[in-house]
Write a protein that holds these residues in place. Structure first.
Motif, mmCIF file in Angstrom:
data_model
loop_
_atom_site.group_PDB
_atom_site.id
_atom_site.type_symbol
_atom_site.label_atom_id
_atom_site.label_comp_id
_atom_site.label_asym_id
_atom_site.label_seq_id
_atom_site.Cartn_x
_atom_site.Cartn_y
_atom_site.Cartn_z
ATOM 1 N N ALA A 256 53.709 -17.579 60.083
ATOM 2 C CA ALA A 256 54.679 -17.479 61.042
ATOM 3 C C ALA A 256 55.554 -16.383 60.577
ATOM 4 O O ALA A 256 55.931 -15.359 61.261
ATOM 5 C CB ALA A 256 55.472 -18.652 61.203
ATOM 6 N N ASP A 257 55.753 -16.406 59.154
ATOM 7 C CA ASP A 257 56.813 -15.301 58.659
ATOM 8 C C ASP A 257 56.265 -13.811 58.760
ATOM 9 O O ASP A 257 56.875 -12.789 59.109
ATOM 10 C CB ASP A 257 57.221 -15.561 57.202
ATOM 11 N N GLY A 258 54.924 -13.782 58.281
ATOM 12 C CA GLY A 258 54.326 -12.715 58.296
ATOM 13 C C GLY A 258 54.172 -12.044 59.720
ATOM 14 O O GLY A 258 54.361 -10.503 60.123
ATOM 15 N N PHE A 259 53.748 -12.928 60.698
ATOM 16 C CA PHE A 259 53.666 -12.435 62.369
ATOM 17 C C PHE A 259 55.167 -11.846 62.702
ATOM 18 O O PHE A 259 55.131 -10.668 63.038
ATOM 19 C CB PHE A 259 53.421 -13.747 63.022
ATOM 20 N N ARG A 260 56.118 -12.703 62.287
ATOM 21 C CA ARG A 260 57.505 -12.257 62.720
ATOM 22 C C ARG A 260 57.714 -10.811 62.269
ATOM 23 O O ARG A 260 58.124 -9.852 62.867
ATOM 24 C CB ARG A 260 58.652 -13.084 62.227
ATOM 25 N N LYS A 261 57.315 -10.742 60.697
ATOM 26 C CA LYS A 261 57.903 -9.472 60.296
ATOM 27 C C LYS A 261 56.999 -8.272 60.844
ATOM 28 O O LYS A 261 57.386 -7.046 61.067
ATOM 29 C CB LYS A 261 57.524 -9.512 58.678
ATOM 30 N N ALA A 262 55.583 -8.322 61.274
ATOM 31 C CA ALA A 262 54.902 -7.536 61.509
ATOM 32 C C ALA A 262 55.272 -6.972 62.969
ATOM 33 O O ALA A 262 55.365 -5.774 63.277
ATOM 34 C CB ALA A 262 53.358 -7.872 61.505
ATOM 35 N N PHE A 263 55.292 -8.245 63.828
ATOM 36 C CA PHE A 263 55.234 -8.008 65.378
ATOM 37 C C PHE A 263 56.595 -8.173 65.901
ATOM 38 O O PHE A 263 56.786 -7.850 67.192
ATOM 39 C CB PHE A 263 54.144 -8.582 66.094
ATOM 40 N N VAL A 264 57.534 -8.482 65.230
ATOM 41 C CA VAL A 264 58.917 -8.394 65.765
ATOM 42 C C VAL A 264 59.791 -7.389 65.033
ATOM 43 O O VAL A 264 60.521 -6.539 65.765
ATOM 44 C CB VAL A 264 59.525 -9.966 65.847
ATOM 45 N N GLU A 265 59.668 -7.727 63.703
ATOM 46 C CA GLU A 265 60.569 -6.533 63.054
ATOM 47 C C GLU A 265 59.771 -5.266 62.569
ATOM 48 O O GLU A 265 60.535 -4.399 62.173
ATOM 49 C CB GLU A 265 60.904 -7.423 61.794
ATOM 50 N N LEU A 266 58.578 -5.210 62.815
ATOM 51 C CA LEU A 266 57.751 -4.087 62.609
ATOM 52 C C LEU A 266 57.806 -3.476 61.187
ATOM 53 O O LEU A 266 58.167 -2.248 60.951
ATOM 54 C CB LEU A 266 58.247 -2.693 63.527
ATOM 55 N N LEU B 8 47.519 1.591 62.461
ATOM 56 C CA LEU B 8 48.350 0.571 62.976
ATOM 57 C C LEU B 8 49.946 1.041 62.469
ATOM 58 O O LEU B 8 50.798 1.292 63.288
ATOM 59 C CB LEU B 8 48.073 -0.817 62.619
ATOM 60 N N ALA B 9 49.862 1.148 61.196
ATOM 61 C CA ALA B 9 51.258 1.500 60.598
ATOM 62 C C ALA B 9 51.708 2.972 61.175
ATOM 63 O O ALA B 9 52.975 3.116 61.575
ATOM 64 C CB ALA B 9 51.112 1.660 59.105
ATOM 65 N N ALA B 10 50.715 3.812 61.415
ATOM 66 C CA ALA B 10 51.272 5.082 61.662
ATOM 67 C C ALA B 10 51.574 5.149 63.257
ATOM 68 O O ALA B 10 52.638 5.835 63.731
ATOM 69 C CB ALA B 10 50.059 6.182 61.557
ATOM 70 N N ALA B 11 50.678 4.498 64.094
ATOM 71 C CA ALA B 11 51.318 4.374 65.457
ATOM 72 C C ALA B 11 52.578 3.770 65.758
ATOM 73 O O ALA B 11 53.307 4.132 66.568
ATOM 74 C CB ALA B 11 50.118 3.666 66.183
ATOM 75 N N VAL B 12 52.784 2.751 64.910
ATOM 76 C CA VAL B 12 54.352 2.014 65.029
ATOM 77 C C VAL B 12 55.277 3.106 64.504
ATOM 78 O O VAL B 12 56.251 3.196 65.446
ATOM 79 C CB VAL B 12 54.305 0.850 64.169
ATOM 80 N N VAL B 13 55.179 3.649 63.682
ATOM 81 C CA VAL B 13 56.013 4.669 62.950
ATOM 82 C C VAL B 13 56.337 5.629 64.146
ATOM 83 O O VAL B 13 57.532 6.127 64.560
ATOM 84 C CB VAL B 13 55.680 5.231 61.692
ATOM 85 N N ASN B 14 55.121 6.335 64.753
ATOM 86 C CA ASN B 14 55.368 7.507 65.833
ATOM 87 C C ASN B 14 56.037 6.839 66.988
ATOM 88 O O ASN B 14 56.500 7.528 67.861
ATOM 89 C CB ASN B 14 53.992 7.697 66.131
ATOM 90 N N SER B 15 55.939 5.447 67.315
ATOM 91 C CA SER B 15 56.417 4.947 68.835
ATOM 92 C C SER B 15 57.978 4.667 68.558
ATOM 93 O O SER B 15 58.518 4.417 69.639
ATOM 94 C CB SER B 15 55.788 3.752 68.903
ATOM 95 N N GLN C 66 56.238 0.328 71.795
ATOM 96 C CA GLN C 66 55.660 -0.309 70.300
ATOM 97 C C GLN C 66 54.258 -1.186 70.810
ATOM 98 O O GLN C 66 53.633 -1.013 69.944
ATOM 99 C CB GLN C 66 56.735 -1.178 69.724
ATOM 100 N N SER C 67 54.625 -2.104 71.660
ATOM 101 C CA SER C 67 53.289 -3.060 71.925
ATOM 102 C C SER C 67 52.383 -2.225 72.233
ATOM 103 O O SER C 67 51.042 -2.610 71.959
ATOM 104 C CB SER C 67 53.754 -3.856 72.884
ATOM 105 N N PRO D 38 57.890 -14.939 69.542
ATOM 106 C CA PRO D 38 57.431 -14.453 70.835
ATOM 107 C C PRO D 38 55.973 -13.618 70.757
ATOM 108 O O PRO D 38 55.728 -13.142 69.685
ATOM 109 C CB PRO D 38 58.366 -13.391 71.146
ATOM 110 N N SER D 39 55.272 -13.832 71.777
ATOM 111 C CA SER D 39 54.027 -13.349 71.900
ATOM 112 C C SER D 39 54.179 -11.567 71.878
ATOM 113 O O SER D 39 54.604 -11.418 73.037
ATOM 114 C CB SER D 39 53.113 -13.526 73.248
ATOM 115 N N TYR D 40 53.608 -10.887 71.346
ATOM 116 C CA TYR D 40 53.408 -9.502 71.398
ATOM 117 C C TYR D 40 52.537 -9.151 72.354
ATOM 118 O O TYR D 40 52.896 -8.130 73.304
ATOM 119 C CB TYR D 40 53.415 -8.666 69.841
ATOM 120 N N ALA D 41 51.434 -9.542 72.476
ATOM 121 C CA ALA D 41 50.409 -9.310 73.396
ATOM 122 C C ALA D 41 50.917 -9.399 74.897
ATOM 123 O O ALA D 41 50.345 -8.763 75.773
ATOM 124 C CB ALA D 41 49.136 -9.974 73.100
ATOM 125 N N HIS D 42 51.772 -10.396 75.081
ATOM 126 C CA HIS D 42 52.075 -10.559 76.491
ATOM 127 C C HIS D 42 53.612 -10.387 76.600
ATOM 128 O O HIS D 42 54.241 -10.739 77.523
ATOM 129 C CB HIS D 42 51.848 -12.149 76.863
#
Ligand code: BGC
Length: 413
Positions: free
Chosen positions: A202-212, A405-412, A380-381, A368-372
């Motif tokens: 859960a923590d990793g998910f939050r860091k990745a897909f909520v906090e980027l 993935l990392a590059a796409a997020v930074v660019n967005s 970002q999504s 929160p679901s990132y995919a939805h």
């Protein structure tokens, strides 16, 4: 801050169900599958029973991508529908465009703040005013299975990804498709986030897909997520490209496939086909801790005309009403957004969902679901999903996917 479109008298009349002008609503949504259509019919019926005239604007396409394109076209041409299925940060994005109506009068009159969990209420607010009405809580991180197929192959519902992989190998040997899947970007993203929750925690998910958080996006654990996605690709049948999610659910129903990873709108399909949970089909949360929520909601777009504004007030009132929240969600596969709805008519999957949601809320793993579209803004999504889907549909290595993935997020950003 925007002024409410609802006059006090219009609201009072709508709430009393005796509006002067006949309430009108043009409703844009993407609920077109069997279970979805049955569910939205509940709202149409309640609206009609209160004297409203409903103009339906369904835009087919699971996950709502096509509906959101249609919405953009309508708003750009200055002709927004009155009510729109909209969720997550997209609500605030549209509010920032200055096109959403303030529904605080209805929310205050109906005491929404007292019956909605704060985590849900926050998604419905724009600069402190109410700008959307929540319908439900869908859980995304589910595995659905055909009960007979598992039993006749001596397979238990998997509780780890290793068990899932072992079950898939056994099923393949028996000539059964392990994973029913439709090759559409949002479905790839749905499986990806379920896998990611299990592997990152859960923590990793939050860091990745909520906090980027770039560290987590580039981590070895994320490489492991893509490794598991590569295995998942091997578990789907060759005809998966483009398949609609409900057709994938049908493959589980008829025993062609064993599992589907999908939100609990899939349960709406099983139920609409007369299948019983625990007997015909099984539900279990995907391996790992946490709960990925996806709250459907409706936002009202600013429109002229008493009839339309009364339609908006009436719709908002009905959507959060106790009766609607029960009946709609019994059909839709989700659980009510309101916390005070009696769940005794709900099945075991819904009870699990409700209990797990409460436990996850306590432990900090309610996510929160990132995919939805619940976790991130569209740019970002969309950037994440592009990488997920291009990895799934090519022979891209997991290391390359993580780099992209990392590059796409930074660019967005
Ligand atoms: C929505 C559900 C819908 C599903 C498939 C999700 O994003 O929240 O209500 O049933 O997409 O269309």
């Amino acid at each position: 801050m925007k002024k409410s479109v609802f006059t006090v008298s219009a609201l009072a009349l709508a709430v009393a169900g005796a509006a002067q002008a006949e309430p009108q609503a043009e409703v844009l949504h993407w609920w077109t599958s069997g279970g979805e259509a049955k569910s939205v019919a509940v709202l149409q019926e309640e609206f009609a029973a209160k004297g409203g005239t409903w103009t339906d604007m369904p835009v087919a396409g699971g996950g709502g991508d096509a509906a959101m394109q249609a919405l953009r076209a309508r708003v750009l041409s200055g002709n927004a529908p009155t009510a729109v299925q909209l969720k997550g940060p997209a609500i605030q994005e549209w509010y920032e465009e200055g096109v959403l109506a303030d529904i605080s009068d209805v929310a205050d009159a109906q005491g929404w703040a007292d019956v909605l969990p704060e985590s849900i209420a926050n998604h419905m607010k724009c600069e402190g005013t109410w700008c959307a009405a929540p319908v439900n809580v869908h859980r995304v991180d589910w595995i659905w299975a055909n009960a007979d197929v598992l039993e006749s192959n001596g397979i238990e519902m998997p509780t780890t990804w290793d068990e899932f992989n072992a079950a898939a190998a056994k099923l393949q040997e028996a000539g059964i498709i392990p994973l029913a899947h439709g090759g559409q970007a949002w479905q790839d993203a749905t499986v990806f986030e379920a896998v990611a929750l299990g592997i990152l925690g859960a923590d990793g998910f939050r860091k990745a897909f909520v906090e980027l958080d770039e560290e987590v996006l580039k981590s070895d654990e994320m490489v492991a997520v893509f490794d598991q996605m590569r295995l998942m690709r091997g578990y789907v049948d060759p005809n998966f490209p483009g398949r609609d999610w409900n057709l994938a659910t049908a493959m589980v129903m008829n025993g062609e496939a064993a599992f589907q990873i999908m939100g609990d709108w899939a349960k709406g399909e099983f139920l609409a086909a007369g299948k019983a949970p625990g007997e015909d089909f099984l539900c279990a949360s995907v391996p790992g801790e946490g709960f990925l929520y996806n709250v459907d909601s409706f936002a009202m777009f600013e429109v002229d005309g008493d009839d339309k504004q009364e339609g908006q007030a009436l719709l908002a009132e009905l959507i959060v009403g106790e009766n609607f929240q029960e009946v709609f969600n019994l059909n839709k596969g989700s659980i009510p957004a309101r916390t005070d709805v009696d769940l005794s008519a709900f099945d075991s999957c819904a009870i699990t969902s409700s209990e797990d949601m409460a436990a996850s809320s306590e432990s900090g793993s309610l996510l929160p679901s990132y995919a939805h579209g619940m976790a991130l803004r569209g740019a970002q999504s969309g950037a994440i999903t592009d990488v997920v889907t291009s990895h799934f549909n090519s022979d891209m290595s997991s290391e390359e996917a993580v780099k992209q993935l990392a590059a796409a997020v930074v660019n967005s950003l």
